[in-house]
Design an enzyme around this catalytic site. Structure first.
Site, short mmCIF file in Angstrom:
data_model
loop_
_atom_site.label_atom_id
_atom_site.label_comp_id
_atom_site.label_asym_id
_atom_site.label_seq_id
_atom_site.Cartn_x
_atom_site.Cartn_y
_atom_site.Cartn_z
N ASN A 118 63.77 -13.44 59.49
CA ASN A 118 62.44 -12.96 59.89
C ASN A 118 61.41 -13.14 58.77
OD1 ASN A 118 63.91 -12.30 62.08
ND2 ASN A 118 63.66 -10.08 61.92
N HIS A 164 18.56 -28.44 78.73
CA HIS A 164 18.93 -28.54 80.15
C HIS A 164 19.18 -29.99 80.54
CE1 HIS A 164 17.37 -24.37 80.47
NE2 HIS A 164 16.46 -24.83 79.63
N SER A 285 38.90 -51.21 83.19
CA SER A 285 39.40 -50.64 84.43
C SER A 285 40.40 -51.60 85.04
CB SER A 285 38.22 -50.41 85.39
OG SER A 285 38.68 -50.41 86.73
N LYS A 291 34.05 -52.95 83.89
CA LYS A 291 34.00 -51.66 83.23
C LYS A 291 34.36 -51.69 81.75
CE LYS A 291 33.25 -48.07 84.79
NZ LYS A 291 34.02 -47.16 85.65
N GLU A 298 36.21 -39.40 75.99
CA GLU A 298 36.62 -38.51 77.10
C GLU A 298 37.89 -37.75 76.75
OE1 GLU A 298 36.03 -40.57 81.17
OE2 GLU A 298 36.08 -42.16 79.68
N TYR A 325 59.66 -7.53 64.18
CA TYR A 325 59.89 -8.90 64.66
C TYR A 325 60.46 -8.89 66.07
CZ TYR A 325 61.75 -13.57 65.26
OH TYR A 325 62.00 -14.82 65.77
N LYS A 333 55.05 -21.34 66.75
CA LYS A 333 54.88 -22.57 65.99
C LYS A 333 54.46 -23.75 66.85
CE LYS A 333 58.73 -21.32 64.12
NZ LYS A 333 58.50 -19.89 64.35
N1 ARG Z 1 63.67 -19.19 64.95
C1 ARG Z 1 63.12 -17.92 64.66
C2 ARG Z 1 61.59 -17.95 64.74
O1 ARG Z 1 61.05 -19.03 64.74
C3 ARG Z 1 63.53 -17.51 63.28
C4 ARG Z 1 63.75 -16.06 63.12
C5 ARG Z 1 64.88 -15.62 63.91
N2 ARG Z 1 65.22 -14.27 63.68
C6 ARG Z 1 66.09 -13.67 64.42
N3 ARG Z 1 66.34 -12.47 64.11
N4 ARG Z 1 66.63 -14.23 65.45
O2 ARG Z 1 60.94 -16.95 64.82
#
Ligand code: ARG
Length: 476
Positions: A118, A164, A285, A291, A298, A325, A333
């Site tokens: 964690n 506008h 196109s 085109k 875009e 946690y 991520k």
């Molecule tokens: N893969 C987990 C994350 O990205 C890492 C931490 C995992 N901790 C746990 N107690 N399972 O958050």
């Protein structure tokens, strides 16, 4: 105690459960496909951790040295491509620890003392961002400078400014580009600001409650280049404010790019024809042979959807999460990586597209006549001669109506007599004030479109970029 003979693929928590989850279930909760990106940061964090464990006498100094040396080897092998990340591992932390244990046996099993995944993942994520956000800042800076160089070349390229999406008042291309760069400069500042608050080291926070072992948190924090350790161990593993802030900075940046690209899509149309995109930055196109489409612009506009979506993902992820946690946090991520990747490639493409475009300045100038863009200037002329603005507005509105009824394209096409019929305050010098170039030149206040004012803006924006970058050098 039983241990898994295959150290590399063993889960770190195998002692607690008699059955491993089924393969598909295991894959569902695994995160290696995302967090493998953190491999180098994970190793950097572990190297600081083992040195500290050695210094504090928590593990023997020679073990600390062996772990540190082996971690260095693993980092090099990963970099050279002689070691491949095993996608069957649960996550990057398990993979690296498994690799260490496979190579060093019992010594490898000492690395995780006083640590939890964690605080480890919170550290890796922060380290990764400390390294990668400055790359986005460089992209922002480079983009701003391309635009400022272009602005410098177009101080006298007049074009209609719109409100506008109706022609409003004449400005210059340089003025318009400086408007864009003002936004980019704020984006840059937002990224640097977020980095400032991210600059605390969570290592030593353990799972949530720190550790009973005599860790030296200040030592690891300093070794890893952080300003200080985090204040509270529960906050350290639960906090993802830095992800929210960066995802927000990314969403604002991408929204800016989306708006710039909307301008470009319009300008590239036959109706505007202000810009001619290079063929290498356009597509055709499959059916309409004629085109030339502004797909890049875009798509940059379109990608703002996912970057905004990622911000909402993170907010939704965090809302209602109990302290400290929770595994939900593993979803953080993918969203942020995607935002940062998207913004970074969007900036590169935006820059390439713009740098290769040709501006149709005659066409932009032509578009300044015919839409009564000089009307506000005519009203300001009367104000200059003492008339209350509301009266001046009314008088000029009547003149414009009369011009339209008589098929005239501009107030300048009226005779002085006609103008005087509307107000005796009009003199012959009014005609000098009505040319689009004169309208631009008159707007010389700081921030305005007049040549000298825009030169100041370019200088100010460059100075701001310089000072933001100076700050980056100082802080990182
Ligand atoms: N893969 C987990 C994350 O990205 C890492 C931490 C995992 N901790 C746990 N107690 N399972 O958050």
């Amino acid at each position: 105690m039983e241990t898994d003979n295959n150290q590399k693929t063993a889960v770190l928590w195998g002692g607690r459960t008699s059955n491993k989850p089924e393969e598909a279930a295991f894959a569902f909760q695994a995160s290696i496909h995302i967090d493998k990106r953190l491999a180098q940061e994970d190793i950097t964090g572990s190297r600081a951790h083992v040195k500290m464990l050695g210094k504090q006498g928590i593990i023997p100094p020679q073990t600390a040295a062996a772990l540190d040396g082996e971690l260095e080897c693993i980092a090099l092998e990963l970099e050279r491509g002689t070691l491949h990340i095993d996608e069957n591992a649960e996550d990057i932390h398990s993979f690296i620890e498994g690799e260490l244990t496979a190579r060093l046996g019992t010594e490898g099993r000492m690395v995780h003392a006083g640590r939890s995944r964690n605080d480890q993942v919170a550290l890796d994520f922060r380290l990764y961002l400390k390294n990668s956000v400055p790359c986005i800042c460089k992209e922002l800076d480079a983009t701003a400078r391309v635009l400022l160089n272009c602005a410098e070349e177009h101080l006298d390229s007049i074009m209609p400014g719109y409100t506008h999406l109706q022609r409003a008042q004449p400005v210059t291309l340089a003025h318009h580009l400086c408007a864009w760069v003002s936004g980019i400069a704020r984006d840059l500042e937002r990224f640097y600001d977020a980095l400032k608050r991210l600059d605390e080291c969570p290592l030593g926070s353990g799972a949530l409650a720190g550790s009973g072992l005599p860790l030296d948190r200040a030592m690891t924090s300093a070794a890893l280049g952080f300003t200080r350790p985090t204040i509270n161990s529960m906050d350290a593993v639960a906090d993802r404010d830095f992800a929210l802030e960066l995802a927000s900075a990314a969403a604002i940046t991408q929204t800016h790019l989306s708006r710039f690209c909307e301008d470009i899509v319009l300008w590239a149309s036959e109706e505007f024809k202000f810009i001619d995109l290079d063929e290498a930055w356009s597509t055709g196109s499959s059916i309409m042979p004629q085109k030339k489409n502004p797909d890049f612009a875009e798509l940059i506009r379109g990608k703002s959807a996912r970057v905004t979506g990622n911000l909402i993902t993170l907010f939704t992820l965090l809302k209602g999460l109990p302290y400290a946690y929770d595994k939900d946090l593993q979803e953080d991520k993918e969203a942020l990586f995607d935002s940062l990747d998207t913004v970074s490639t969007a900036l590169k493409n935006f820059r390439g597209m713009l740098a290769s475009s040709r501006w149709n300045i005659e066409r932009m100038e032509t578009a300044c006549s015919g839409g009564f863009l000089e009307a506000t200037d005519a009203a300001e002329y009367l104000v200059g001669r003492g008339l209350p603005f509301r009266n001046a507005h009314e008088i000029v509105a009547h003149i414009v109506r009369e011009c339209i009824e008589n098929g005239l394209q501009s107030i300048a096409e009226c005779s002085l007599d006609t103008l005087r019929r509307h107000s005796p305050l009009f003199n012959a010098d009014i005609f000098e004030r009505l040319h689009p170039r004169a309208c631009v030149a008159a707007r010389s206040l700081p921030g305005g479109p007049a040549r000298a004012a825009v030169i100041c803006q370019i200088a100010e924006l460059r100075a701001r970029l310089d000072s933001l970058n100076g700050r980056a050098v100082q802080e990182n």
